[in-house]
Design a protein around this motif. Structure first.
Motif, PDB file in Angstrom:
ATOM      1  N   MET A   1      18.421   2.458  51.682  1.00 16.14           N
ATOM      2  CA  MET A   1      17.032   2.156  52.041  1.00 16.14           C
ATOM      3  C   MET A   1      16.146   3.174  51.321  1.00 16.14           C
ATOM      4  O   MET A   1      16.415   4.369  51.356  1.00 16.14           O
ATOM      5  N   MET A   2      15.114   2.672  50.689  1.00 15.59           N
ATOM      6  CA  MET A   2      14.257   3.536  49.911  1.00 15.59           C
ATOM      7  C   MET A   2      12.804   3.160  50.182  1.00 15.59           C
ATOM      8  O   MET A   2      12.457   1.978  50.198  1.00 15.59           O
ATOM      9  N   ARG A   3      11.993   4.165  50.407  1.00 18.42           N
ATOM     10  CA  ARG A   3      10.554   3.915  50.578  1.00 18.42           C
ATOM     11  C   ARG A   3       9.946   3.647  49.201  1.00 18.42           C
ATOM     12  O   ARG A   3      10.348   4.245  48.205  1.00 18.42           O
ATOM     13  N   ALA A   4       8.976   2.777  49.163  1.00 20.03           N
ATOM     14  CA  ALA A   4       8.330   2.418  47.897  1.00 20.03           C
ATOM     15  C   ALA A   4       7.680   3.622  47.234  1.00 20.03           C
ATOM     16  O   ALA A   4       7.720   3.763  46.010  1.00 20.03           O
ATOM     17  N   ASP A   5       7.104   4.518  48.025  1.00 16.63           N
ATOM     18  CA  ASP A   5       6.435   5.687  47.456  1.00 16.63           C
ATOM     19  C   ASP A   5       7.432   6.743  46.978  1.00 16.63           C
ATOM     20  O   ASP A   5       7.058   7.690  46.294  1.00 16.63           O
ATOM     21  N   ASN A   6       8.688   6.574  47.310  1.00 12.12           N
ATOM     22  CA  ASN A   6       9.711   7.554  46.970  1.00 12.12           C
ATOM     23  C   ASN A   6      10.695   7.017  45.922  1.00 12.12           C
ATOM     24  O   ASN A   6      11.606   7.720  45.514  1.00 12.12           O
ATOM     25  N   ALA A   7      10.530   5.791  45.472  1.00 17.00           N
ATOM     26  CA  ALA A   7      11.496   5.135  44.596  1.00 17.00           C
ATOM     27  C   ALA A   7      11.692   5.882  43.287  1.00 17.00           C
ATOM     28  O   ALA A   7      12.825   6.125  42.867  1.00 17.00           O
ATOM     29  N   GLN A   8      10.627   6.266  42.641  1.00 17.93           N
ATOM     30  CA  GLN A   8      10.741   6.939  41.350  1.00 17.93           C
ATOM     31  C   GLN A   8      11.513   8.250  41.484  1.00 17.93           C
ATOM     32  O   GLN A   8      12.429   8.514  40.707  1.00 17.93           O
ATOM     33  N   ALA A   9      11.157   9.056  42.448  1.00 15.09           N
ATOM     34  CA  ALA A   9      11.847  10.337  42.653  1.00 15.09           C
ATOM     35  C   ALA A   9      13.317  10.105  42.972  1.00 15.09           C
ATOM     36  O   ALA A   9      14.198  10.798  42.445  1.00 15.09           O
ATOM     37  N   PHE A  10      13.610   9.123  43.815  1.00 11.41           N
ATOM     38  CA  PHE A  10      14.994   8.820  44.180  1.00 11.41           C
ATOM     39  C   PHE A  10      15.802   8.400  42.954  1.00 11.41           C
ATOM     40  O   PHE A  10      16.914   8.884  42.734  1.00 11.41           O
ATOM     41  N   LEU A  11      15.252   7.503  42.159  1.00  8.00           N
ATOM     42  CA  LEU A  11      15.964   7.003  40.983  1.00  8.00           C
ATOM     43  C   LEU A  11      16.186   8.091  39.947  1.00  8.00           C
ATOM     44  O   LEU A  11      17.280   8.216  39.386  1.00  8.00           O
ATOM     45  N   LEU A  12      15.176   8.901  39.693  1.00  2.00           N
ATOM     46  CA  LEU A  12      15.321   9.979  38.707  1.00  2.00           C
ATOM     47  C   LEU A  12      16.307  11.039  39.199  1.00  2.00           C
ATOM     48  O   LEU A  12      17.109  11.570  38.415  1.00  2.00           O
ATOM     49  N   THR A  13      16.283  11.331  40.475  1.00  3.70           N
ATOM     50  CA  THR A  13      17.235  12.291  41.033  1.00  3.70           C
ATOM     51  C   THR A  13      18.660  11.734  40.937  1.00  3.70           C
ATOM     52  O   THR A  13      19.597  12.468  40.607  1.00  3.70           O
ATOM     53  N   SER A  14      18.807  10.447  41.199  1.00  2.00           N
ATOM     54  CA  SER A  14      20.126   9.810  41.085  1.00  2.00           C
ATOM     55  C   SER A  14      20.652   9.893  39.654  1.00  2.00           C
ATOM     56  O   SER A  14      21.826  10.198  39.426  1.00  2.00           O
ATOM     57  N   VAL A  15      19.781   9.641  38.695  1.00  2.00           N
ATOM     58  CA  VAL A  15      20.179   9.738  37.283  1.00  2.00           C
ATOM     59  C   VAL A  15      20.565  11.169  36.944  1.00  2.00           C
ATOM     60  O   VAL A  15      21.593  11.417  36.306  1.00  2.00           O
ATOM     61  N   ARG A  16      19.771  12.115  37.384  1.00  2.00           N
ATOM     62  CA  ARG A  16      20.061  13.527  37.101  1.00  2.00           C
ATOM     63  C   ARG A  16      21.419  13.923  37.672  1.00  2.00           C
ATOM     64  O   ARG A  16      22.232  14.555  36.990  1.00  2.00           O
ATOM     65  N   HIS A  17      21.695  13.525  38.908  1.00  2.00           N
ATOM     66  CA  HIS A  17      22.981  13.869  39.532  1.00  2.00           C
ATOM     67  C   HIS A  17      24.157  13.231  38.798  1.00  2.00           C
ATOM     68  O   HIS A  17      25.180  13.892  38.570  1.00  2.00           O
ATOM     69  N   ARG A  18      23.996  11.989  38.405  1.00  2.00           N
ATOM     70  CA  ARG A  18      25.082  11.333  37.662  1.00  2.00           C
ATOM     71  C   ARG A  18      25.293  11.995  36.299  1.00  2.00           C
ATOM     72  O   ARG A  18      26.424  12.154  35.857  1.00  2.00           O
ATOM     73  N   CYS A  19      24.215  12.379  35.654  1.00  2.00           N
ATOM     74  CA  CYS A  19      24.336  13.079  34.361  1.00  2.00           C
ATOM     75  C   CYS A  19      25.035  14.424  34.544  1.00  2.00           C
ATOM     76  O   CYS A  19      25.887  14.801  33.731  1.00  2.00           O
ATOM     77  N   LEU A  20      24.679  15.137  35.583  1.00  2.00           N
ATOM     78  CA  LEU A  20      25.328  16.421  35.848  1.00  2.00           C
ATOM     79  C   LEU A  20      26.817  16.238  36.113  1.00  2.00           C
ATOM     80  O   LEU A  20      27.638  17.048  35.665  1.00  2.00           O
ATOM     81  N   ASN A  21      27.173  15.171  36.809  1.00  2.00           N
ATOM     82  CA  ASN A  21      28.596  14.884  37.028  1.00  2.00           C
ATOM     83  C   ASN A  21      29.304  14.606  35.708  1.00  2.00           C
ATOM     84  O   ASN A  21      30.423  15.073  35.481  1.00  2.00           O
ATOM     85  N   VAL A  22      28.642  13.850  34.840  1.00  2.00           N
ATOM     86  CA  VAL A  22      29.227  13.556  33.522  1.00  2.00           C
ATOM     87  C   VAL A  22      29.447  14.855  32.744  1.00  2.00           C
ATOM     88  O   VAL A  22      30.514  15.091  32.188  1.00  2.00           O
ATOM     89  N   LEU A  23      28.439  15.701  32.734  1.00  2.00           N
ATOM     90  CA  LEU A  23      28.550  16.963  32.002  1.00  2.00           C
ATOM     91  C   LEU A  23      29.595  17.890  32.620  1.00  2.00           C
ATOM     92  O   LEU A  23      30.341  18.564  31.906  1.00  2.00           O
ATOM     93  N   GLN A  24      29.659  17.899  33.938  1.00  2.00           N
ATOM     94  CA  GLN A  24      30.623  18.754  34.630  1.00  2.00           C
ATOM     95  C   GLN A  24      32.056  18.351  34.297  1.00  2.00           C
ATOM     96  O   GLN A  24      32.923  19.201  34.146  1.00  2.00           O
ATOM     97  N   HIS A  25      32.290  17.072  34.149  1.00  2.00           N
ATOM     98  CA  HIS A  25      33.643  16.602  33.870  1.00  2.00           C
ATOM     99  C   HIS A  25      33.977  16.568  32.384  1.00  2.00           C
ATOM    100  O   HIS A  25      35.106  16.327  32.005  1.00  2.00           O
TER     101      HIS A  25
END
Length: 167
Positions: free
Chosen positions: A48-72
């Motif tokens: 569940m995501m608030r409309a006003d928070n969607a951009q921050a949520f999506l960018l944070t999700s991308v950042r976390h996935r990228c960090l996982n890629v780099l970590q591995h």
């Protein structure tokens, strides 16, 4: 979230998410994969995501996935070196103990992964092919590649967790 909600988010935020991933990973195909995985997880989960928070949520999700890629990435590079036939290079870079541990891990993978999973793993991480390229090379769907990689990574995690002092 409905598919229509995710499609709307995709149209609105894809470019920005892709550029963030590209900035962190320096790889176009991998960046596209990361962004696709974020949207795939939105479709398959009950997030569940608030409309006003969607951009921050999506960018944070991308950042976390990228960090996982780099970590591995370091682990993947060691696997790639181990899968090559040039064992002399391995011995010169790793201690004898590390070499034995990596060889033990590779024997475990060769014994625990199906031939298809092992081939997909080798193509993705040794040859650094994108998931789409692996799918085309083996004449399977991209989802099949993702499924095999997910299962392989889970087995590797279990191995590392049960042998954490060994590696």
């Amino acid at each position: 979230m409905t598919r229509k909600d995710v499609e709307s988010l995709f149209k609105t935020h894809y470019t920005q998410m892709y550029h963030l991933a590209l900035t962190l990973l320096f790889d176009e195909a991998e960046s596209k994969d990361v962004v696709s995985e974020v949207f795939a997880s939105l479709i398959s989960s009950k997030t569940m995501m608030r409309a006003d928070n969607a951009q921050a949520f999506l960018l944070t999700s991308v950042r976390h996935r990228c960090l996982n890629v780099l970590q591995h990435k370091q682990v993947k590079e060691r696997f790639a070196r181990l899968l090559t036939e040039d064992n002399d290079a391995l011995i010169s870079h790793d201690t004898a103990e590390e070499q034995m541990q990596m060889e033990e891990l590779m024997r475990y993978l060769q014994n625990s992964l199906s031939p298809m999973s092992l081939e997909i793993f080798r193509l993705r991480y040794l040859r650094e092919m994108t998931c789409q390229e692996v799918a085309e090379a083996l004449n399977v769907s991209r989802q099949t590649v993702h499924t095999h990689l997910k299962q392989s990574v889970e087995k590797i995690r279990k191995y590392f967790n049960s042998n954490s002092k060994a590696i």
